[in-house]
Every structure is written in structure tokens, then in C-alpha cells.
Motif scaffolding. Structure first.
Motif, PDB file in Angstrom:
ATOM      1  N   LEU A   1       0.823  -1.204   0.000  1.00 62.24           N
ATOM      2  CA  LEU A   1       0.000   0.000   0.000  1.00 62.24           C
ATOM      3  C   LEU A   1       0.860   1.258   0.000  1.00 62.24           C
ATOM      4  CD1 LEU A   1      -2.771  -1.049   2.559  1.00 62.24           C
ATOM      5  CD2 LEU A   1      -3.017  -0.816   0.087  1.00 62.24           C
ATOM      6  N   SER A   2       1.961   1.206   0.738  1.00 57.71           N
ATOM      7  CA  SER A   2       2.856   2.358   0.801  1.00 57.71           C
ATOM      8  C   SER A   2       3.487   2.633  -0.555  1.00 57.71           C
ATOM      9  CB  SER A   2       3.945   2.110   1.849  1.00 57.71           C
ATOM     10  OG  SER A   2       4.875   3.163   1.869  1.00 57.71           O
ATOM     11  N   LEU A   3       3.921   1.583  -1.251  1.00 56.23           N
ATOM     12  CA  LEU A   3       4.515   1.752  -2.574  1.00 56.23           C
ATOM     13  C   LEU A   3       3.516   2.375  -3.537  1.00 56.23           C
ATOM     14  CD1 LEU A   3       6.448  -1.637  -2.914  1.00 56.23           C
ATOM     15  CD2 LEU A   3       7.474   0.638  -2.846  1.00 56.23           C
ATOM     16  N   THR A   4       2.283   1.909  -3.492  1.00 58.64           N
ATOM     17  CA  THR A   4       1.267   2.440  -4.401  1.00 58.64           C
ATOM     18  C   THR A   4       0.970   3.901  -4.103  1.00 58.64           C
ATOM     19  OG1 THR A   4       0.254   0.246  -4.526  1.00 58.64           O
ATOM     20  CG2 THR A   4      -1.062   2.096  -5.282  1.00 58.64           C
ATOM     21  N   ALA A   5       0.788   4.230  -2.832  1.00 60.07           N
ATOM     22  CA  ALA A   5       0.437   5.604  -2.467  1.00 60.07           C
ATOM     23  C   ALA A   5       1.550   6.580  -2.794  1.00 60.07           C
ATOM     24  CB  ALA A   5       0.099   5.670  -0.978  1.00 60.07           C
ATOM     25  N   SER A   6       2.808   6.171  -2.572  1.00 60.77           N
ATOM     26  CA  SER A   6       3.916   7.106  -2.746  1.00 60.77           C
ATOM     27  C   SER A   6       4.173   7.461  -4.196  1.00 60.77           C
ATOM     28  CB  SER A   6       5.195   6.535  -2.117  1.00 60.77           C
ATOM     29  OG  SER A   6       5.565   5.329  -2.747  1.00 60.77           O
ATOM     30  N   PHE A   7       3.773   6.579  -5.129  1.00 58.88           N
ATOM     31  CA  PHE A   7       4.012   6.882  -6.539  1.00 58.88           C
ATOM     32  C   PHE A   7       2.747   7.225  -7.303  1.00 58.88           C
ATOM     33  CE2 PHE A   7       7.856   4.538  -5.401  1.00 58.88           C
ATOM     34  CZ  PHE A   7       8.797   5.447  -5.842  1.00 58.88           C
ATOM     35  N   MET A   8       1.575   6.892  -6.754  1.00 58.14           N
ATOM     36  CA  MET A   8       0.326   7.371  -7.336  1.00 58.14           C
ATOM     37  C   MET A   8      -0.040   8.669  -6.634  1.00 58.14           C
ATOM     38  SD  MET A   8      -0.832   5.375  -9.797  1.00 58.14           S
ATOM     39  CE  MET A   8       0.851   5.563 -10.371  1.00 58.14           C
ATOM     40  N   SER A   9       0.709   9.706  -6.898  1.00 56.82           N
ATOM     41  CA  SER A   9       0.619  10.947  -6.134  1.00 56.82           C
ATOM     42  C   SER A   9      -0.462  11.847  -6.704  1.00 56.82           C
ATOM     43  CB  SER A   9       1.965  11.664  -6.176  1.00 56.82           C
ATOM     44  OG  SER A   9       2.267  12.002  -7.517  1.00 56.82           O
ATOM     45  N   ALA A  10      -0.461  13.091  -6.242  1.00 55.11           N
ATOM     46  CA  ALA A  10      -1.390  14.084  -6.786  1.00 55.11           C
ATOM     47  C   ALA A  10      -1.148  14.294  -8.273  1.00 55.11           C
ATOM     48  CB  ALA A  10      -1.227  15.406  -6.037  1.00 55.11           C
ATOM     49  N   VAL A  11       0.039  13.938  -8.754  1.00 59.47           N
ATOM     50  CA  VAL A  11       0.304  13.968 -10.185  1.00 59.47           C
ATOM     51  C   VAL A  11      -0.695  13.088 -10.913  1.00 59.47           C
ATOM     52  CG1 VAL A  11       1.964  13.267 -11.944  1.00 59.47           C
ATOM     53  CG2 VAL A  11       2.743  14.495  -9.920  1.00 59.47           C
ATOM     54  N   THR A  12      -1.008  11.938 -10.326  1.00 59.58           N
ATOM     55  CA  THR A  12      -1.988  11.035 -10.926  1.00 59.58           C
ATOM     56  C   THR A  12      -3.410  11.502 -10.672  1.00 59.58           C
ATOM     57  OG1 THR A  12      -0.475   9.175 -10.637  1.00 59.58           O
ATOM     58  CG2 THR A  12      -2.780   8.648 -10.997  1.00 59.58           C
ATOM     59  N   VAL A  13      -3.700  11.922  -9.453  1.00 62.27           N
ATOM     60  CA  VAL A  13      -5.070  12.307  -9.084  1.00 62.27           C
ATOM     61  C   VAL A  13      -5.558  13.484  -9.927  1.00 62.27           C
ATOM     62  CG1 VAL A  13      -6.531  13.155  -7.212  1.00 62.27           C
ATOM     63  CG2 VAL A  13      -4.782  11.421  -6.749  1.00 62.27           C
ATOM     64  N   LEU A  14      -4.697  14.460 -10.185  1.00 64.32           N
ATOM     65  CA  LEU A  14      -5.095  15.646 -10.947  1.00 64.32           C
ATOM     66  C   LEU A  14      -4.664  15.577 -12.404  1.00 64.32           C
ATOM     67  CD1 LEU A  14      -4.266  18.513  -8.419  1.00 64.32           C
ATOM     68  CD2 LEU A  14      -6.418  17.290  -8.722  1.00 64.32           C
ATOM     69  N   GLY A  15      -3.453  15.086 -12.644  1.00 68.67           N
ATOM     70  CA  GLY A  15      -2.900  15.131 -13.987  1.00 68.67           C
ATOM     71  C   GLY A  15      -3.426  14.069 -14.918  1.00 68.67           C
ATOM     72  N   ALA A  16      -3.603  12.838 -14.441  1.00 72.20           N
ATOM     73  CA  ALA A  16      -4.041  11.753 -15.315  1.00 72.20           C
ATOM     74  C   ALA A  16      -5.448  11.969 -15.872  1.00 72.20           C
ATOM     75  CB  ALA A  16      -3.934  10.415 -14.580  1.00 72.20           C
ATOM     76  N   PRO A  17      -6.460  12.320 -15.047  1.00 73.27           N
ATOM     77  CA  PRO A  17      -7.780  12.594 -15.631  1.00 73.27           C
ATOM     78  C   PRO A  17      -7.755  13.726 -16.650  1.00 73.27           C
ATOM     79  CG  PRO A  17      -7.969  12.297 -13.254  1.00 73.27           C
ATOM     80  CD  PRO A  17      -6.503  12.371 -13.563  1.00 73.27           C
ATOM     81  N   SER A  18      -6.959  14.750 -16.382  1.00 72.34           N
ATOM     82  CA  SER A  18      -6.831  15.851 -17.332  1.00 72.34           C
ATOM     83  C   SER A  18      -6.215  15.376 -18.639  1.00 72.34           C
ATOM     84  CB  SER A  18      -5.981  16.970 -16.722  1.00 72.34           C
ATOM     85  OG  SER A  18      -5.671  17.951 -17.679  1.00 72.34           O
ATOM     86  N   ASP A  19      -5.229  14.490 -18.544  1.00 70.06           N
ATOM     87  CA  ASP A  19      -4.583  13.952 -19.737  1.00 70.06           C
ATOM     88  C   ASP A  19      -5.574  13.141 -20.565  1.00 70.06           C
ATOM     89  OD1 ASP A  19      -2.745  11.919 -21.286  1.00 70.06           O
ATOM     90  OD2 ASP A  19      -1.417  13.516 -20.600  1.00 70.06           O
ATOM     91  N   VAL A  20      -6.384  12.319 -19.900  1.00 72.93           N
ATOM     92  CA  VAL A  20      -7.409  11.535 -20.602  1.00 72.93           C
ATOM     93  C   VAL A  20      -8.437  12.466 -21.236  1.00 72.93           C
ATOM     94  CG1 VAL A  20      -9.271   9.862 -20.294  1.00 72.93           C
ATOM     95  CG2 VAL A  20      -7.080   9.530 -19.113  1.00 72.93           C
ATOM     96  N   TYR A  21      -8.816  13.512 -20.531  1.00 65.40           N
ATOM     97  CA  TYR A  21      -9.792  14.494 -21.029  1.00 65.40           C
ATOM     98  C   TYR A  21      -9.308  15.129 -22.331  1.00 65.40           C
ATOM     99  CZ  TYR A  21     -12.681  18.748 -20.946  1.00 65.40           C
ATOM    100  OH  TYR A  21     -13.538  19.785 -21.270  1.00 65.40           O
ATOM    101  N   ARG A  22      -8.035  15.429 -22.423  1.00 68.76           N
ATOM    102  CA  ARG A  22      -7.499  16.139 -23.585  1.00 68.76           C
ATOM    103  C   ARG A  22      -6.986  15.223 -24.683  1.00 68.76           C
ATOM    104  NH1 ARG A  22      -2.810  19.367 -21.532  1.00 68.76           N
ATOM    105  NH2 ARG A  22      -2.846  20.299 -23.597  1.00 68.76           N
ATOM    106  N   PHE A  23      -6.389  14.072 -24.303  1.00 68.46           N
ATOM    107  CA  PHE A  23      -5.717  13.235 -25.299  1.00 68.46           C
ATOM    108  C   PHE A  23      -6.341  11.853 -25.492  1.00 68.46           C
ATOM    109  CE2 PHE A  23      -2.512  16.156 -23.618  1.00 68.46           C
ATOM    110  CZ  PHE A  23      -2.040  16.730 -24.786  1.00 68.46           C
ATOM    111  N   GLY A  24      -7.294  11.484 -24.641  1.00 70.76           N
ATOM    112  CA  GLY A  24      -7.954  10.209 -24.823  1.00 70.76           C
ATOM    113  C   GLY A  24      -7.522   9.150 -23.828  1.00 70.76           C
ATOM    114  N   GLY A  25      -8.182   7.990 -23.912  1.00 74.03           N
ATOM    115  CA  GLY A  25      -7.992   6.919 -22.933  1.00 74.03           C
ATOM    116  C   GLY A  25      -6.751   6.091 -23.109  1.00 74.03           C
TER     117      GLY A  25
END
Length: 616
Positions: A57-81
Motif C-alpha cells: 500500500l505504501s509503494l502504491t500511495a507514494s508513486f500514485m501521487s497528486a500527479v496522478t489524481v489531478l494530472g491523469a484525468p486531465s490527460d485523458v480528457y485532452r488526449f484520450g484513454g
């Protein structure tokens, strides 16, 4: 929509968000009290008695950071799935880390990953110090991105105080790292991972309901080309294709996972090598869960704004603000739920920052402090370790200011890792996979790898890739009630003269930076080693090597021996050598001696033979 003003945080949102910081700090205090009588040497490695569950759980949380929470959905929104293809990269990365790198690090009995470099030969030891400085700078800079970007996005959309959130993040992370050590970091990450999943699920459920159901989301996303996932165009200039994500993403994340101090430190804190490997494989499941949540959040957000894009309509000023804007619109009527999502975003931030602080403190203590001060008492070691946590906590928080000049969250973060992680991955691979690498090859390869990856990365920062390569998908504002577009500041980049170098080398996908650094390091290292004379087989430590070539020469024992240049890598562990860590009984690793004629493959205490040679 342009005239609408979304609600800001209310008291219940602040209460929910504050609970995250209170619980995180409380975990640090708990372990500070619980472990107060244990030796201070266990502070940075959790006593090497962690189990696979919390570590995963620690490994997952430390690398699935706010970069993923905010950036990944935005990336999908603009560039696709196509972002979901990172799951392929994650799979390859975890397998390679678990089967190739972790066994070497775990069996070496190291605390800092860079200690392994001094096992190879003297010049590797010299490179160790130089590369530590580079990677330390990388992690401080990366942590600045992780702290500043989500704080800025949330501030501009929700009115959440920018500097208050930045300083709160730095203070809380530094406090529980300083008080509780690695155990506090691991268990806090586990709690924050749960918060991340709950926050995402809240957005997914409410977002799906607001857009008319899952079938409606799927249909709108399909019509908007957001489901065109598999693009097999081999052009390396394309930002996201199957090849750039699966191949380039593998090299990028392998530099983050395989030879990264934060990951390896958690793995070697496990009680057995089996627990370490299981932690990585369970971690893969966590990575895939968060990835799927992020991708579906992006698709739902696109379906919701299909006819009125808030970015084009200038309701938000940057793509990274799209997700918090969406959350405030669908959850703003429910006091406390926007605060839950902010807690979700900052859970990733807290875990990443804490991992960075703990890793940086460990590397500095093991490779600099202990080498300069050899007679430190347990009490002095403990105070120094805690002091280093405070120093790096302040440094990471201060560096957040510089992150405002780095553009998109996801691309900025992965570009930093790619430029530094590729050469580092290549350097470790030269020592672990290729037994004939010599000192000159290691030095030359590292220099070439750093030069090539930074040449590509810095050039791309100065000359951003054109839309013909990034290929953002269309966004509509036809459904907006009133849109005010400011065009006076718009300029077409095509009117400026761009050299062929800018249109090709600098336009390469950011995911290939790590691959460029890795291939340059390994290729130059091997060529220089062959030209200057390869390392003698009797000078190679078999327990440092992994039999990768066996996969390609499995049909011939003769060819396998040729690839290993005479190194007997299949040495078995003598029966009289214990697999547990004897330092717990002896109290001093430098007092342990082994029969060099039976050098074991599985031996967590052999570093004393190489760092400080023992007399017979």
C-alpha cells in the motif's frame, strides 16, 4: 458557464481535509512512542521486519501521487484513454523490479541503493557520490512539482489557501517522518491509499450519475474519440502511442521503481525476500486500481463537459485545474465531499513527499555521515537521522516554488524522472546484468547517458513539441451560455523559425527520455569496456549478477557460459550461512567474517567484505 462562480470550501470541507493531517501526524506520534526503546539504527529501515501488505500500500500511495489524481484525468480528457496503457508499463516494471533488482539489493544487506555501486569496483564507488548528488537534486525538484502543482490548482478553483496547503504539507510530512521513521511513513501511506481510493470512488459515482449513467458516458467518450486507445504508430515523435507508453513508459517507471531508493528502501525493510517480492506484486494491483479510477474519471469529466469545455471557455486557466473544477461542480452541493477529494489529492502528495524525505535522509546518513563519522552511538545516530529528515523536509517544501515554471503536472514529473532515471538505470544495469563491464565503461557510459537524456529533455523544455506530434483531441464550447475568449495574446508557433533539431530530436515523446539515457549509458559502457579490456571473471562477485542471458540462451549451456564470461553465477548458499541478519546478535556488522571460498549468493551481510576489507 463563464459567468458562473463555483462555490468555495466551506467549514465541513476544511474539517474533512484537516482530519487527513491529524491522522497522519497521529501515526507518526504513535510510532515515536511505540518504538522509543528500539535501537535508532532501525529508524530508517523499520527494523527490517515489515510485512508485504502495508509495504504494498505504501509503494502504491507514494508513486500514485497528486500527479496522478489531478494530472491523469486531465490527460485523458485532452488526449484520450490511451493513458490506460500505462498498465502495460507498470506490469513490466514490477516484474523486472521483483525478479531482477530487488534480489540483488536485498541479498546485499544494504540500506542505501548506492552502496551496491561500491561493490562493483573502485570507479563505481567514485561515481556513487557524484550520482547521489544528481539524484538527490532530482528528488527535491520532483517533490517540488508534487507539492506545488496540486496546491496551485486547488487554490485557483476552490479558493483553498495556496501557501497554507504547501506549508501544511511540508510540516506534517516532516513531522511524522522525523518522529516515527520508516514505519510511520509506511503505515501513513497505507491510510492515505485508502483515502485516495475513497475520494476517487466518490467522484466516479457522482460523476456517472450527473452525466446520465455509464452507458451515456461511454457513448459520448466514443463519439469524441476518447476510446481510440490502441495507436500503433511507431513514430517516436508522437506523444502517446502504444509504443511510447508501453516501451518508453517501462523505461521511465523502471528508473523510478527498479533502482530508486524510496522503492528499494521499502522492499529491504521486509522481513524476507519473499515478502519484498509479494509487496511489489500486490503493489501492481494497487497501481492498476488507481490507474483505472483516474482514466474513468477523465472519461466521465469529458462526457460532462462534451459541449462546453471549461478550459477553452477560460473558466480555468490550466488543464491541471480541470479535475478540481469538475469536482466542485458535481460535489459542491454536498458539504464535506469536496474536502474529501482534496484529501484524496493531498494523500498522494503527503505519501510522495514523505517517501522522498525518508529516502533522502537515508542516503545521506548511510553514504556520507556514516563514512565520515564511524564511531557514532545509537543515540547520536538517531538524532542525526531525525535532523536530516527536518533538513530535507525544509528543502522539498522550499523547492515547491520552482515547480510553477514546469508546465503540465504529469509531463513535468515524468520528464524529471526520465532525464535522471535513465542513466541511473543504465549504470546499475551495467553492474548487475553485464559481468564484463569495467570501470572506464561505467564512467564513460554514465557521462554519455546523462548528456544525451538532458540534451533531449532540456531542448524539449525550450522548444515544446508542436500539436502535430502531441495531437490533442477536439474540445467543444457550443453548449456554453456565454464565452469570452481573449485572442490578443495568441500566437501561432509556426511563424517562428524552428530548426530541424527542434522538430525532430527535441520533439521526441517525453516518455523516451529515460530510454535514451539508459541505452546511451549501456551502449557506451559496453563499447568502452570492450575497447579498454573487460573485467576479469575472478574479479566479479557472482551474487551481484542476475542470469538474464539465460532467457535468451536457454537451449545451450555452452552459450550461457560464454555470455557470463566465466563467472560462476549459480553458486549455492552454503548450509552453514544463516539467511537471517546476524547483525541483530553481533551488534556490529564489521565483526562478521565469512569464508571467501564459499561466497554465498544469498547473503545480506557481505557488504562488510567490500566496504571495509577484513584481515584474516
Amino acid at each position: 458557464m463563464a459567468d458562473e462562480q463555483l462555490g468555495t470550501f466551506v467549514s465541513w470541507d476544511y474539517v474533512v481535509f484537516a482530519c487527513l493531517f491529524v491522522v497522519s501526524s497521529g501515526i507518526g506520534v504513535f510510532f515515536a512512542v511505540k518504538e522509543r526503546k528500539n535501537p535508532s539504527s532501525e529508524f530508517l529501515v523499520g527494523g527490517r521486519q515489515m510485512t508485504c501488505g502495508p509495504v504494498a500500500l505504501s509503494l502504491t500511495a507514494s508513486f500514485m501521487s497528486a500527479v496522478t489524481v489531478l494530472g491523469a484525468p486531465s490527460d485523458v480528457y485532452r488526449f484520450g484513454g490511451s493513458f490506460v496503457l500505462f498498465g502495460v508499463a507498470y506490469t513490466f516494471v514490477v516484474i523486472a523490479t521483483a525478479e531482477l533488482f530487488v534480489p540483488v539489493f536485498y541479498r546485499s544487506g544494504i540500506t542505501s541503493t548506492y552502496e551496491v555501486l561500491c561493490f562493483f569496483n573502485d570507479l563505481f564507488f567514485i561515481l556513487k557520490g557524484q550520482y547521489e548528488i544528481l539524484t538527490t537534486t532530482k528528488w527535491i525538484l520532483y517533490t517540488g512539482v508534487v507539492v506545488f502543482a496540486p496546491a496551485l490548482a486547488l487554490n485557483q478553483v476552490t479558493g483553498f489557501n495556496l501557501w497554507g496547503s504547501i506549508f501544511a504539507t511540508g510540516i506534517v510530512c516532516t513531522s511524522y517522518c522525523t518522529l516515527g521513521g520508516l514505519k510511520a511513513v509506511v503505515w501513513t501511506d497505507a491510510f492515505q491509499m485508502v483515502v485516495m481510493v475513497v475520494g476517487f470512488m466518490t467522484v466516479l459515482v457522482q460523476g456517472t450519475r450527473k452525466t446520465g449513467g455509464a452507458a451515456s458516458v461511454w457513448e459520448v467518450a466514443k463519439n469524441g474519440n476518447r476510446l481510440d486507445i490502441f495507436d500503433f504508430d511507431p513514430d517516436p515523435l508522437r506523444r502517446h502511442t502504444f509504443w511510447t507508453i508501453s516501451v518508453g513508459g517501462t523505461f521511465t517507471w523502471l528508473g523510478i521503481y527498479g533502482v530508486n531508493q524510496s522503492t528499494i528502501q521499502r522492499c529491504i525493510s521486509c522481513k524476507t525476500e519473499t515478502h519484498a517480492k509479494l509487496a511489489l506484486y500486490f503493489n501492481l494491483l494497487g497501481l492498476l486500481v488507481i490507474l483505472v479510477c483516474a482514466v474513468f474519471s477523465g472519461l466521465i469529466m469529458y462526457a460532462f463537459y462534451a459541449n462546453c469545455d471549461p478550459w477553452t471557455a477560460q473558466s480555468v486557466t490550466a488543464p491541471d485545474q480541470l479535475m478540481p473544477y469538475f469536482v466542485m461542480e458535481i460535489l459542491g452541493d454536498y458539504p464535506g465531499l469536496p474536502g474529501l477529494f482534496v484529501a484524496c489529492a493531498f494523500s498522494g502528495t503527503l505519501s510522495t513527499v514523505a517517501a522522498s524525505i525518508n529516502a533522502l535522509a537515508t542516503v545521506t546518513y548511510e553514504d556520507f555521515v556514516k563514512q565520515c563519522c564511524t564511531n557514532l552511538s545509537n543515540k547520536a545516530s538517531g538524532w542525526i537521522s531525525k535532523g536530516l529528515c527536518i533538513v530535507f523536509g525544509v528543502a522539498c517544501t522550499t523547492m515547491a516554488v520552482a515547480a510553477s515554471y514546469m508546465g503540465g503536472v504529469v509531463q513535468a514529473a515524468l520528464s524529471i524522472h526520465g532525464m535522471c532515471g535513465g542513466p541511473m538505470l543504465g549504470l546499475f544495469s551495467l553492474g548487475i546484468i553485464f559481468p564484463w563491464t569495467n570501470s572506464m565503461g561505467a564512467a564513460g557510459g554514465l557521462i554519455v547517458g546523462i548528456a544525451m537524456s538532458f540534451w533531449a529533455g532540456v531542448g524539449a523544455f525550450i522548444y515544446p513539441a508542436l500539436d502535430i506530434n502531441t495531437r490533442p483531441l477536439s474540445l467543444s464550447i457550443e453548449g456554453c451560455l456565454q464565452v469570452i475568449l481573449w485572442t490578443t495574446g495568441y500566437c501561432n508557433s509556426s511563424v517562428f523559425h524552428r530548426s530541424s533539431l527542434a522538430d525532430h530530436w527535441y520533439s521526441m515523446s517525453y516518455l523516451y527520455y529515460s530510454a535514451v539515457g539508459f541505452l546511451a549509458t549501456v551502449t557506451a559502457g559496453l563499447l568502452i569496456s570492450f575497447i579498454t579490456g573487460h573485467t576479469r571473471s575472478q574479479d566479479v562477485k557472482p551474487w551481484l549478477l542476475r542470469p538474464v542471458c539465460n532467457l535468451f540462451c536457454f537451449w545451450s549451456k555452452k552459450y550461457k557460459k560464454m555470455c557470463w564470461c566465466g563467472v560462476h553465477h549459480e553458486l549455492k548458499q552454503p548450509n552453514n550461512v544463516r539467511t537471517s541478519d546476524p547483525r541483530k546478535k553481533s551488534g556490529n556488522i564489521n565483526q562478521i567474517k565469512f569464508d571467501s571460498s564459499h561466497e554465498p549468493e544469498y547473503n545480506r551481510t557481505v557488504k562488510c567484505l567490500l566496504i571495509k576489507p577484513l584481515t584474516s
